[in-house]
Design an enzyme around this catalytic site. Structure first.
Site, PDB file in Angstrom:
ATOM      1  N   ASP A  58      52.178 -20.324  39.835  1.00 49.73           N
ATOM      2  CA  ASP A  58      50.752 -20.003  39.686  1.00 49.73           C
ATOM      3  C   ASP A  58      50.332 -19.116  38.191  1.00 49.73           C
ATOM      4  O   ASP A  58      49.428 -19.391  37.700  1.00 49.73           O
ATOM      5  CB  ASP A  58      50.867 -17.715  40.127  1.00 49.73           C
ATOM      6  CG  ASP A  58      51.582 -18.299  42.031  1.00 49.73           C
ATOM      7  OD1 ASP A  58      51.141 -19.296  42.319  1.00 49.73           O
ATOM      8  OD2 ASP A  58      51.755 -16.800  42.223  1.00 49.73           O
TER       9      ASP A  58
ATOM     10  N   SER B  89      53.000 -10.445  45.637  1.00 52.54           N
ATOM     11  CA  SER B  89      53.783 -11.227  46.235  1.00 52.54           C
ATOM     12  C   SER B  89      54.879  -9.460  46.494  1.00 52.54           C
ATOM     13  O   SER B  89      54.999  -9.522  47.693  1.00 52.54           O
ATOM     14  CB  SER B  89      54.967 -11.348  45.456  1.00 52.54           C
ATOM     15  OG  SER B  89      54.550 -13.315  45.253  1.00 52.54           O
TER      16      SER B  89
ATOM     17  N   GLN C  12      56.896 -18.234  50.637  1.00 50.77           N
ATOM     18  CA  GLN C  12      55.789 -18.437  52.052  1.00 50.77           C
ATOM     19  C   GLN C  12      56.952 -18.859  52.676  1.00 50.77           C
ATOM     20  O   GLN C  12      56.628 -18.094  53.697  1.00 50.77           O
ATOM     21  CB  GLN C  12      54.313 -18.537  51.677  1.00 50.77           C
ATOM     22  CG  GLN C  12      53.825 -17.448  50.393  1.00 50.77           C
ATOM     23  CD  GLN C  12      52.484 -18.086  50.476  1.00 50.77           C
ATOM     24  OE1 GLN C  12      51.865 -19.220  51.033  1.00 50.77           O
ATOM     25  NE2 GLN C  12      51.567 -17.131  49.466  1.00 50.77           N
TER      26      GLN C  12
HETATM   27  C1  S3P Z   1      53.848 -16.675  46.667  1.00 57.15           C
HETATM   28  C2  S3P Z   1      54.589 -17.895  46.836  1.00 57.15           C
HETATM   29  C3  S3P Z   1      53.872 -18.781  45.923  1.00 57.15           C
HETATM   30  C4  S3P Z   1      53.096 -18.284  45.310  1.00 57.15           C
HETATM   31  C5  S3P Z   1      51.796 -17.323  46.014  1.00 57.15           C
HETATM   32  C6  S3P Z   1      52.544 -16.552  46.646  1.00 57.15           C
HETATM   33  C7  S3P Z   1      54.765 -15.222  47.733  1.00 57.15           C
HETATM   34  O1  S3P Z   1      53.391 -19.249  46.814  1.00 57.15           O
HETATM   35  O2  S3P Z   1      52.074 -19.872  44.957  1.00 57.15           O
HETATM   36  O3  S3P Z   1      50.623 -16.952  44.956  1.00 57.15           O
HETATM   37  O4  S3P Z   1      54.220 -14.648  47.423  1.00 57.15           O
HETATM   38  O5  S3P Z   1      55.745 -16.130  48.107  1.00 57.15           O
HETATM   39  P1  S3P Z   1      54.397 -21.269  47.169  1.00 57.15           P
HETATM   40  O6  S3P Z   1      54.706 -20.564  48.740  1.00 57.15           O
HETATM   41  O7  S3P Z   1      53.172 -22.003  48.500  1.00 57.15           O
HETATM   42  O8  S3P Z   1      54.391 -21.732  46.720  1.00 57.15           O
END
Ligand code: S3P
Length: 445
Positions: free
Chosen positions: A329, A31, A182
């Site tokens: 995750d 991330s 996200q």
């Molecule tokens: C992430 C947010 C999470 C996570 C993904 C990475 C990010 O998703 O599951 O692997 O880097 O912001 P969501 O925003 O859909 O929860």
């Protein structure tokens, strides 16, 4: 429909045959790596990045920003990470690419790009692989449209989607129905170039890497768990970013140590953000012995080390819906640990797993049933009835469904036990942790 890869080879994973011990280092946080690349591309000037994860997903972000006009000069380092310089498009904005921007398997790349591109007068078609092309995008395009962004075809749920620019965004206050970093990040990034204040509130705190990194690039962010706000318009200025190890990758090492008798492992230089290490709190509740040592913080990404020692007799526990975002995750691998604990573990409110790289909720239930472990969904809750003494059948073939975290979860069945398993499309690990197997093998030497 899960992606069935009938032509993919099977990989046989052999038991490690010994406790895990010593010091582990996991690759850079996925991330934070994405954000370092994308924010550097948006910024005026040249940013120095180090510790960046070299994986298929992060390569999708690197290729995308190059196509959009950023200059990328990163090289592989002896430790396997990427380091170098990204010179951004800054106030000029991204250039009009000649072709669609392909985001591979990476949800973070495509969803953050929607927020990044929304304020600019470009028309960019975003595409992805088969898995990404099934994932929901209206959760991002909907709120961005409230700010004035345009996406074509209008109201479309899945890729390909064209970001068709806007004639000036305005800040909005948005109460998100999902705890999604996200979504929050896409809105904040659009908000940087919007007129006025953009505020996102979420039902539970999601990872806060954007809130911590934007100020490094000169953009003030007001935030607290569950709320973040930026005031635009504003300019990002180049910054130096040192990416810590990925707690989501560390979770596989930690869970392996919790499952494998006699293990005692210390994971160094790992990110320790509260919104990411929910898995450690769950392992502790189940009876595992975990010590966390914070090295530095200074309002930036907390990092430090995590030591996990094996304790026999893991117990089931309840995980509240509000905690799920902090381990979203890690649910597949935690479910595997729950399968080895005494009693029934309940993960409340894990409906989001249905829209990850594959339907992880169903994949967990199916994979655990291959192990003779009862697991089921009641609404959005996942129940796992632990069977600590159930023997692993010989000749098991797990299907990763092209999902990196499922590939690593099912690999732990063999690595921490005494029976080999086969995994279809194990190569999916390249999305987040290409050297997973060799890192695990190193811990028994
Ligand atoms: C992430 C947010 C999470 C996570 C993904 C990475 C990010 O998703 O599951 O692997 O880097 O912001 P969501 O925003 O859909 O929860």
């Amino acid at each position: 429909m899960p992606s069935e890869c009938t032509t993919c080879a099977l990989t046989v994973i052999e038991p490690l045959g010994a406790p895990l011990s010593g010091v582990a280092r996991v690759p850079g946080d996925k991330s934070i790596s994405h954000r370092s690349v994308l924010f550097a591309a948006m910024a005026e000037g040249s940013s120095r990045l180090s510790g960046v994860l070299d994986s298929a997903d992060v390569r999708s972000s690197l290729a995308a920003v190059e196509a959009l006009g950023a200059q990328v000069s990163v090289e592989k380092q002896p430790d396997g990470s990427l380091a170098g310089v990204v010179t951004g498009w800054g106030a000029r904005g991204p250039r009009q690419p000649e072709e669609p921007v392909y985001c591979g398997n990476s949800g973070t790349t495509v969803r953050l790009l929607m927020g990044i591109l929304a304020p600019w007068n470009v028309s960019v078609e975003l595409t992805g692989d088969e898995s990404l092309s099934r994932r929901p995008m209206r959760r991002i395009t909907g709120p961005l449209s409230l700010m004035g962004a345009r996406f074509l075809p209008e109201g479309r749920e899945t890729l390909p989607i064209t970001c068709a620019g806007s004639a000036g965004l305005k800040g909005v206050s948005f109460d998100s129905p999902v705890a999604s970093a996200q979504l929050k990040t896409a809105m904040l990034l659009a908000g940087v170039f919007a007129q006025g204040v953009t505020t996102v509130r979420e039902p539970a705190p999601s990872r806060n890497h954007t809130e911590l990194m934007l100020p490094e690039f000169g953009v003030p962010v007001v935030h607290e768990p569950g709320m973040a706000s930026v005031t635009g318009p504003c300019v990002l200025h180049a910054a130096d970013v040192r990416v810590p190890g990925d707690p989501s990758s560390a979770a596989f090492v930690a869970c392996a140590a919790a499952l494998c008798p006699g293990s005692d492992v210390t994971i160094e230089n790992v990110g320790l953000a509260d919104a990411r290490i929910g898995f450690a709190r769950v392992l502790e509740r189940m009876g595992a012995d975990i010590e966390i040592a914070l090295e530095s913080d200074e309002g930036r990404e907390p990092r430090g080390s995590m030591r996990i020692s094996y304790v026999p007799g893991l117990r089931a526990c309840e995980v509240a819906e509000r905690e799920i975002a902090s381990m979203v995750d890690e649910i597949p691998v935690l479910a595997l640990v729950a399968a080895r604990a005494q009693g029934t573990t309940v993960f409340h409110g894990v409906g989001e797993l249905r829209v990850k790289e594959t339907d992880r909720l169903q994949a967990i239930i199916d994979g655990l049933s291959q192990l003779g472990v009862r697991a089921w969904a009641e609404g959005d809750d996942l129940h796992v009835e632990g069977a600590p003494d159930a023997p692993v059948p010989h000749g098991l073939v797990f299907d990763s469904r092209g999902d990196h975290r499922l590939a690593m979860t099912w690999a732990l069945v063999a690595l921490t036990g005494s029976v080999a398993v086969s995994i279809r499309d194990f190569e999916a690990v390249s999305v987040s942790y290409p050297q997973f197997l060799s890192d695990m093998q190193r811990l028994v030497r």
